[in-house]
Design a protein around this motif. Structure first.
Motif, mmCIF file in Angstrom:
data_model
loop_
_atom_site.group_PDB
_atom_site.id
_atom_site.type_symbol
_atom_site.label_atom_id
_atom_site.label_comp_id
_atom_site.label_asym_id
_atom_site.label_seq_id
_atom_site.Cartn_x
_atom_site.Cartn_y
_atom_site.Cartn_z
ATOM 1 N N GLY A 25 -14.630 15.678 -1.231
ATOM 2 C CA GLY A 25 -13.186 15.637 -1.332
ATOM 3 C C GLY A 25 -12.792 15.010 -2.657
ATOM 4 N N PHE A 26 -11.524 15.007 -2.932
ATOM 5 C CA PHE A 26 -11.036 14.438 -4.185
ATOM 6 C C PHE A 26 -11.041 12.916 -4.087
ATOM 7 C CE2 PHE A 26 -9.021 18.612 -3.788
ATOM 8 C CZ PHE A 26 -9.437 19.196 -4.969
ATOM 9 N N ASP A 27 -11.522 12.273 -5.122
ATOM 10 C CA ASP A 27 -11.581 10.817 -5.163
ATOM 11 C C ASP A 27 -10.428 10.302 -6.017
ATOM 12 O OD1 ASP A 27 -12.169 8.171 -5.177
ATOM 13 O OD2 ASP A 27 -14.032 8.328 -6.312
ATOM 14 N N PHE A 28 -9.387 9.809 -5.374
ATOM 15 C CA PHE A 28 -8.215 9.313 -6.092
ATOM 16 C C PHE A 28 -8.186 7.786 -6.141
ATOM 17 C CE2 PHE A 28 -6.664 13.454 -4.405
ATOM 18 C CZ PHE A 28 -6.410 14.069 -5.630
ATOM 19 N N SER A 29 -9.318 7.150 -5.921
ATOM 20 C CA SER A 29 -9.339 5.684 -5.878
ATOM 21 C C SER A 29 -8.950 5.066 -7.222
ATOM 22 C CB SER A 29 -10.717 5.185 -5.442
ATOM 23 O OG SER A 29 -11.734 5.660 -6.321
ATOM 24 N N ASP A 30 -9.362 5.680 -8.339
ATOM 25 C CA ASP A 30 -8.994 5.144 -9.657
ATOM 26 C C ASP A 30 -7.485 5.212 -9.871
ATOM 27 O OD1 ASP A 30 -11.604 4.574 -10.234
ATOM 28 O OD2 ASP A 30 -11.951 6.368 -11.452
ATOM 29 N N VAL A 31 -6.881 6.326 -9.439
ATOM 30 C CA VAL A 31 -5.431 6.480 -9.551
ATOM 31 C C VAL A 31 -4.740 5.409 -8.714
ATOM 32 C CG1 VAL A 31 -3.489 8.043 -9.166
ATOM 33 C CG2 VAL A 31 -5.692 8.964 -9.912
ATOM 34 N N HIS A 32 -5.187 5.273 -7.486
ATOM 35 C CA HIS A 32 -4.617 4.301 -6.565
ATOM 36 C C HIS A 32 -4.699 2.883 -7.141
ATOM 37 C CE1 HIS A 32 -4.626 2.688 -2.137
ATOM 38 N NE2 HIS A 32 -3.780 2.056 -2.906
ATOM 39 N N GLN A 36 -1.652 0.363 -8.456
ATOM 40 C CA GLN A 36 -1.480 -0.908 -7.753
ATOM 41 C C GLN A 36 -1.463 -2.067 -8.746
ATOM 42 O OE1 GLN A 36 -4.519 -2.569 -4.820
ATOM 43 N NE2 GLN A 36 -3.188 -1.416 -3.456
ATOM 44 N N GLN A 37 -2.408 -2.052 -9.694
ATOM 45 C CA GLN A 37 -2.498 -3.140 -10.673
ATOM 46 C C GLN A 37 -1.312 -3.144 -11.636
ATOM 47 O OE1 GLN A 37 -6.300 -2.583 -12.551
ATOM 48 N NE2 GLN A 37 -7.465 -2.916 -10.653
ATOM 49 N N LYS A 41 1.682 -5.977 -12.115
ATOM 50 C CA LYS A 41 1.911 -6.683 -13.387
ATOM 51 C C LYS A 41 3.389 -6.734 -13.734
ATOM 52 C CE LYS A 41 -2.534 -5.514 -15.560
ATOM 53 N NZ LYS A 41 -3.181 -4.712 -16.615
ATOM 54 N N ILE A 42 4.111 -5.647 -13.437
ATOM 55 C CA ILE A 42 5.520 -5.547 -13.842
ATOM 56 C C ILE A 42 6.452 -6.147 -12.800
ATOM 57 C CG2 ILE A 42 7.389 -3.928 -14.388
ATOM 58 C CD1 ILE A 42 5.265 -2.103 -15.595
ATOM 59 N N TYR A 43 6.224 -5.820 -11.520
ATOM 60 C CA TYR A 43 7.158 -6.203 -10.467
ATOM 61 C C TYR A 43 6.708 -7.406 -9.646
ATOM 62 C CZ TYR A 43 9.203 -1.628 -11.454
ATOM 63 O OH TYR A 43 9.781 -0.546 -12.064
ATOM 64 N N GLY A 44 5.472 -7.858 -9.850
ATOM 65 C CA GLY A 44 4.980 -8.991 -9.084
ATOM 66 C C GLY A 44 4.250 -8.607 -7.818
ATOM 67 N N ASN A 45 4.621 -7.471 -7.212
ATOM 68 C CA ASN A 45 3.921 -6.958 -6.038
ATOM 69 C C ASN A 45 4.192 -5.470 -5.945
ATOM 70 O OD1 ASN A 45 6.153 -6.343 -3.902
ATOM 71 N ND2 ASN A 45 6.660 -8.379 -4.705
ATOM 72 N N TYR A 46 3.407 -4.789 -5.120
ATOM 73 C CA TYR A 46 3.545 -3.345 -4.994
ATOM 74 C C TYR A 46 4.019 -2.918 -3.606
ATOM 75 C CZ TYR A 46 -0.946 -3.833 -2.591
ATOM 76 O OH TYR A 46 -1.927 -4.212 -1.728
ATOM 77 N N GLN A 47 4.182 -3.879 -2.676
ATOM 78 C CA GLN A 47 4.458 -3.531 -1.294
ATOM 79 C C GLN A 47 5.787 -2.796 -1.109
ATOM 80 O OE1 GLN A 47 3.146 -6.406 -2.184
ATOM 81 N NE2 GLN A 47 1.380 -6.843 -0.883
ATOM 82 N N SER A 48 6.772 -3.089 -1.965
ATOM 83 C CA SER A 48 8.090 -2.479 -1.791
ATOM 84 C C SER A 48 8.277 -1.219 -2.626
ATOM 85 C CB SER A 48 9.180 -3.497 -2.150
ATOM 86 O OG SER A 48 9.030 -3.942 -3.494
ATOM 87 N N SER A 83 -0.848 2.353 0.427
ATOM 88 C CA SER A 83 -0.285 1.171 -0.238
ATOM 89 C C SER A 83 1.191 1.305 -0.575
ATOM 90 C CB SER A 83 -1.049 0.875 -1.537
ATOM 91 O OG SER A 83 -2.367 0.479 -1.273
ATOM 92 N N PHE A 84 1.670 2.540 -0.749
ATOM 93 C CA PHE A 84 3.036 2.745 -1.198
ATOM 94 C C PHE A 84 3.811 3.598 -0.195
ATOM 95 C CE2 PHE A 84 0.056 2.992 -4.838
ATOM 96 C CZ PHE A 84 0.330 1.767 -5.423
ATOM 97 N N GLN A 85 5.135 3.458 -0.234
ATOM 98 C CA GLN A 85 5.989 4.361 0.532
ATOM 99 C C GLN A 85 6.158 5.649 -0.275
ATOM 100 O OE1 GLN A 85 9.704 2.504 1.693
ATOM 101 N NE2 GLN A 85 8.729 0.489 1.782
ATOM 102 N N ILE A 86 5.786 6.772 0.304
ATOM 103 C CA ILE A 86 5.859 8.054 -0.392
ATOM 104 C C ILE A 86 7.054 8.837 0.124
ATOM 105 C CG2 ILE A 86 4.636 10.171 -0.988
ATOM 106 C CD1 ILE A 86 3.314 7.639 -2.045
ATOM 107 N N THR A 87 7.918 9.250 -0.789
ATOM 108 C CA THR A 87 9.090 10.039 -0.406
ATOM 109 C C THR A 87 8.650 11.368 0.184
ATOM 110 O OG1 THR A 87 10.374 9.026 -2.183
ATOM 111 C CG2 THR A 87 11.238 11.069 -1.242
ATOM 112 N N ASP A 88 9.282 11.760 1.257
ATOM 113 C CA ASP A 88 8.968 13.006 1.932
ATOM 114 C C ASP A 88 8.974 14.161 0.930
ATOM 115 O OD1 ASP A 88 8.906 15.288 3.498
ATOM 116 O OD2 ASP A 88 10.190 14.442 5.048
ATOM 117 N N PRO A 89 7.867 14.907 0.793
ATOM 118 C CA PRO A 89 7.806 16.014 -0.171
ATOM 119 C C PRO A 89 8.830 17.107 0.121
ATOM 120 C CG PRO A 89 5.915 16.051 1.288
ATOM 121 C CD PRO A 89 6.593 14.744 1.500
#
Length: 423
Positions: A25-32, A36-37, A41-48, A83-89
């Motif tokens: 399968g496709f490995d998107f771990s580097d993208v993820h 995340q990092q 760095k910019i917003y302080g967290n990625y949860q929102s 990790s992120f909220q994804i807008t409905d495609p």
């Protein structure tokens, strides 16, 4: 016997293809990890973070025999959704179609990108450019802010043995956005109720929700005369939350016109000052994580009452006993509230009941941070001066925990401005 071995060999071959397709399968771990990092760095967290994904379809016809686009989009969305909220495609596709815009226009025009992010209610826009690269394929992932800044970029090469399961042309029907995400659509919401927002009040009545923060302060004012800078405080509320289920409150009301705008005089002999004060305790018996609705009960006690108030004074002097009884009932109140959220359409509804009033209201998400509400209250006690009242308003939330409200109250015919803080 030969036929048997041929069939056996064919089944082994198909099994091998199926097994390798699962492994490869496709490995998107580097993208993820990169997103995340960089977001942290910019917003302080990625949860929102709320992310909308836009694909460049320019090379679709050249790629459909080389890449399973459905699998690619599905696995990318599944990886990022951890990790992120994804807008409905489906919502993304509808915005692109309705506004007649595409990847190229969003990537090249900052104004269009900002307008798209507002409509998609997202904090980042992921632009995915999939294109031929020699004998292989290259995917370029660029993560934009609504202000058109690239905060992260990852380029991924897709070698031949990772391109698809058993190479088959992907039909146009397969590449439609809804079919690419059928397994995950139920997890996507165009606008979501944020867990850190205070939904414990509508306008007149409390809801069955408890403020997730410890403290809540709300001030409601009425601009009586802007030229004279005559801004009057109408109401102040303070709530303190404890153990996630209990909320203690205090409410102070000032002297205003009678509840009915048809009677243009104060509801007391005094022109200004305090009208009444109440303290309350509310307990959430059941949360909407346990049942489809939340249920709350509470007590409210009156600690101050202006002796000149006419709220429970009827025109008929023969009804003094009824007026005294209504006033007594108002001193101590038992309340119950049922609230729920229809997350698929972004709607919160509320039903409230106490000794003297019955209320129904609703709040609707325009975006996660902008909401409109309608609240109705019905005074069912005998000889009520006002049978019912209604308020409609719009609320805007900020990341600092402040909420500004612009509302219109029907019976007083007032446009009111409110601000609340939670911390």
């Amino acid at each position: 016997m030969k036929f048997y071995f041929k069939a056996l060999n064919l089944s082994i071959l198909l099994s091998f293809y199926f097994f390798t397709s699962v492994l490869l399968g496709f490995d998107f771990s580097d993208v993820h990890n990169s997103f995340q990092q960089d977001i942290t760095k910019i917003y302080g967290n990625y949860q929102s973070s709320r992310m909308a994904i836009v694909y460049n379809n320019k090379y679709r016809s050249q790629l459909k025999y080389k890449l399973n686009l459905v699998k690619f989009k599905k696995e990318l969305s599944h990886e990022l959704n951890t990790s992120f909220q994804i807008t409905d495609p489906i919502i993304v596709q509808e915005i692109l179609k309705t506004n007649q815009i595409d990847y190229q226009q969003i990537a090249s025009d900052g104004f269009i990108l900002k307008s798209f992010s507002d409509r998609a209610d997202c904090t980042q826009i992921l632009m995915v450019d999939i294109k031929p690269h020699g004998d292989n394929i290259q995917a370029d992932f660029k993560l934009y802010t609504p202000e058109n800044d690239i905060i992260s970029q990852v380029i991924m090469d897709l070698p031949a043995n990772n391109q698809q399961d058993i190479v088959q042309p992907v039909t146009e029907k397969q590449t439609e956005e809804p079919s690419a995400f059928d397994d995950y659509t139920s997890n996507y919401e165009p606008s979501q109720f944020s867990e850190d927002h205070n939904e414990s009040w509508l306008f007149f009545s409390p809801t069955a929700y408890i403020n997730p923060q410890d403290n809540y302060l709300d001030l409601l004012s009425w601009v009586n005369d802007l030229a004279e800078v005559d801004i009057r405080l109408i109401r102040m509320r303070y709530d303190y939350s404890a153990i996630g289920k209990l909320q203690f409150g205090m409410e102070v009301n000032t002297i205003q016109e009678k509840k009915s705008a048809r009677i243009k005089e104060p509801n007391t002999e005094n022109l200004d000052g305090m009208h009444s004060g109440y303290v309350s305790a509310r307990y959430q018996v059941i949360g909407d994580d346990e049942l489809p609705v939340a249920f709350l009960i509470g007590l409210k006690y009156r600690v101050y009452w202006n002796k000149y108030n006419t709220d429970f004074v009827s025109d008929d002097t023969e009804d003094e006993d009824i007026d005294d009884q209504n006033n007594t009932y108002n001193k101590a109140t038992v309340m119950a509230t049922i609230s729920g959220k229809l997350k698929s359409i972004g709607l919160l509804y509320n039903v409230y009941l106490d000794n003297q009033t019955f209320g129904v209201g609703a709040k609707y998400l325009i975006t996660s941070n902008i909401k409109i509400y309608l609240d109705n209250i019905f005074y069912y006690y005998e000889n009520a001066q006002v049978p019912n009242d209604a308020a409609i308003g719009i609320q805007a939330y900020s990341s600092a925990g402040a909420t500004t409200t612009l509302s219109y109250q029907a019976e007083t015919e007032q446009v009111q401005f409110g601000i609340s803080l939670t911390w």
